[in-house]
Motif scaffolding. Structure first.
Motif, PDB file in Angstrom:
ATOM      1  N   ARG A  70       4.120   5.687  -5.483  1.00 28.98           N
ATOM      2  CA  ARG A  70       3.977   5.905  -6.818  1.00 28.98           C
ATOM      3  C   ARG A  70       2.927   7.037  -7.271  1.00 28.98           C
ATOM      4  NH1 ARG A  70       4.515  -0.400  -8.495  1.00 28.98           N
ATOM      5  NH2 ARG A  70       6.675  -0.891  -7.995  1.00 28.98           N
ATOM      6  N   ILE A  71       1.978   7.036  -6.692  1.00 25.65           N
ATOM      7  CA  ILE A  71       0.826   7.861  -7.271  1.00 25.65           C
ATOM      8  C   ILE A  71       1.160   9.172  -6.857  1.00 25.65           C
ATOM      9  CG2 ILE A  71      -1.385   8.772  -6.368  1.00 25.65           C
ATOM     10  CD1 ILE A  71      -2.287   5.755  -5.882  1.00 25.65           C
ATOM     11  N   TYR A  72       1.972   9.561  -5.627  1.00 21.96           N
ATOM     12  CA  TYR A  72       2.510  11.019  -5.433  1.00 21.96           C
ATOM     13  C   TYR A  72       3.678  11.352  -6.355  1.00 21.96           C
ATOM     14  CZ  TYR A  72      -0.272  10.586  -1.048  1.00 21.96           C
ATOM     15  OH  TYR A  72      -1.149  10.587  -0.066  1.00 21.96           O
ATOM     16  N   LEU A  73       4.483  10.239  -6.879  1.00 20.11           N
ATOM     17  CA  LEU A  73       5.668  10.603  -7.598  1.00 20.11           C
ATOM     18  C   LEU A  73       5.156  10.794  -8.950  1.00 20.11           C
ATOM     19  CD1 LEU A  73       8.497   8.613  -6.026  1.00 20.11           C
ATOM     20  CD2 LEU A  73       8.090  10.820  -5.952  1.00 20.11           C
ATOM     21  N   THR A  74       3.865  10.394  -9.353  1.00 18.48           N
ATOM     22  CA  THR A  74       3.607  10.366 -10.999  1.00 18.48           C
ATOM     23  C   THR A  74       3.745  11.814 -11.445  1.00 18.48           C
ATOM     24  OG1 THR A  74       1.959   8.365 -10.708  1.00 18.48           O
ATOM     25  CG2 THR A  74       1.743   9.761 -12.633  1.00 18.48           C
ATOM     26  N   ARG A 118       0.879  -1.216   0.082  1.00 18.43           N
ATOM     27  CA  ARG A 118       0.115   0.087   0.054  1.00 18.43           C
ATOM     28  C   ARG A 118       0.827   1.396  -0.001  1.00 18.43           C
ATOM     29  NH1 ARG A 118      -1.570   3.695   3.008  1.00 18.43           N
ATOM     30  NH2 ARG A 118      -0.456   3.132   4.682  1.00 18.43           N
ATOM     31  N   GLU A 119       1.830   1.255   0.881  1.00 17.30           N
ATOM     32  CA  GLU A 119       2.807   2.387   0.746  1.00 17.30           C
ATOM     33  C   GLU A 119       3.518   2.662  -0.557  1.00 17.30           C
ATOM     34  OE1 GLU A 119       6.836   3.534   3.486  1.00 17.30           O
ATOM     35  OE2 GLU A 119       5.317   2.198   4.402  1.00 17.30           O
ATOM     36  N   ARG A 120       3.858   1.437  -1.016  1.00 18.93           N
ATOM     37  CA  ARG A 120       4.479   1.605  -2.342  1.00 18.93           C
ATOM     38  C   ARG A 120       3.682   2.084  -3.456  1.00 18.93           C
ATOM     39  NH1 ARG A 120       5.456  -3.558  -3.450  1.00 18.93           N
ATOM     40  NH2 ARG A 120       6.808  -3.963  -1.671  1.00 18.93           N
TER      41      ARG A 120
END
Length: 125
Positions: free
Chosen positions: A69-73, A63-65
């Protein structure tokens, strides 16, 4: 016939014979079967509990990963856009340099007969 002959009959001794030992008289060695069963159940229960804890941890890390990824997109898309712009600009400059002697050549002009945007595809080797 035999009058005067005395026979001695074979009889058991006074008090009888000692009992015959027919059972195996083995000493008790090691834990009992009930103890082994309870130990196996206990160890298995502990193992399953640890497996459940590991599954919870793995799920939390996944979930953290996913959220990272969502935040870094947006950042990664911006970096990709900057890189594509830089490569596009370098390509136009190279094209200008190579085709400077060709009359009526427009560097960077799309080779497609459409107004629709088609991004450049590049392969990093």
């Amino acid at each position: 016939m035999s009058e005067g002959i005395t026979y001695k009959q074979d009889l058991p001794p006074q008090g009888g014979y000692a009992p015959i030992r027919y059972k195996r008289n083995m000493p008790v060695r090691g834990p009992s079967g009930v103890f082994l069963i309870f130990a196996t159940v206990g160890i298995s229960a502990f193992g399953f509990w640890r497996l459940g804890q590991g599954n919870i941890e793995r799920r939390e890390l996944a979930r953290e990963r996913a959220w990272s990824r969502i935040y870094l997109t947006p950042l990664l898309l911006a970096e990709s856009d900057r890189d594509m712009f830089r490569r596009d600009r370098a390509s136009v400059l190279r094209e200008n340099l190579l085709m400077k002697d060709v009359p009526n050549w427009e560097a960077g002009k799309s080779v497609y007969n459409s107004k629709r945007y088609t991004p450049n595809n590049y392969v990093v080797m």
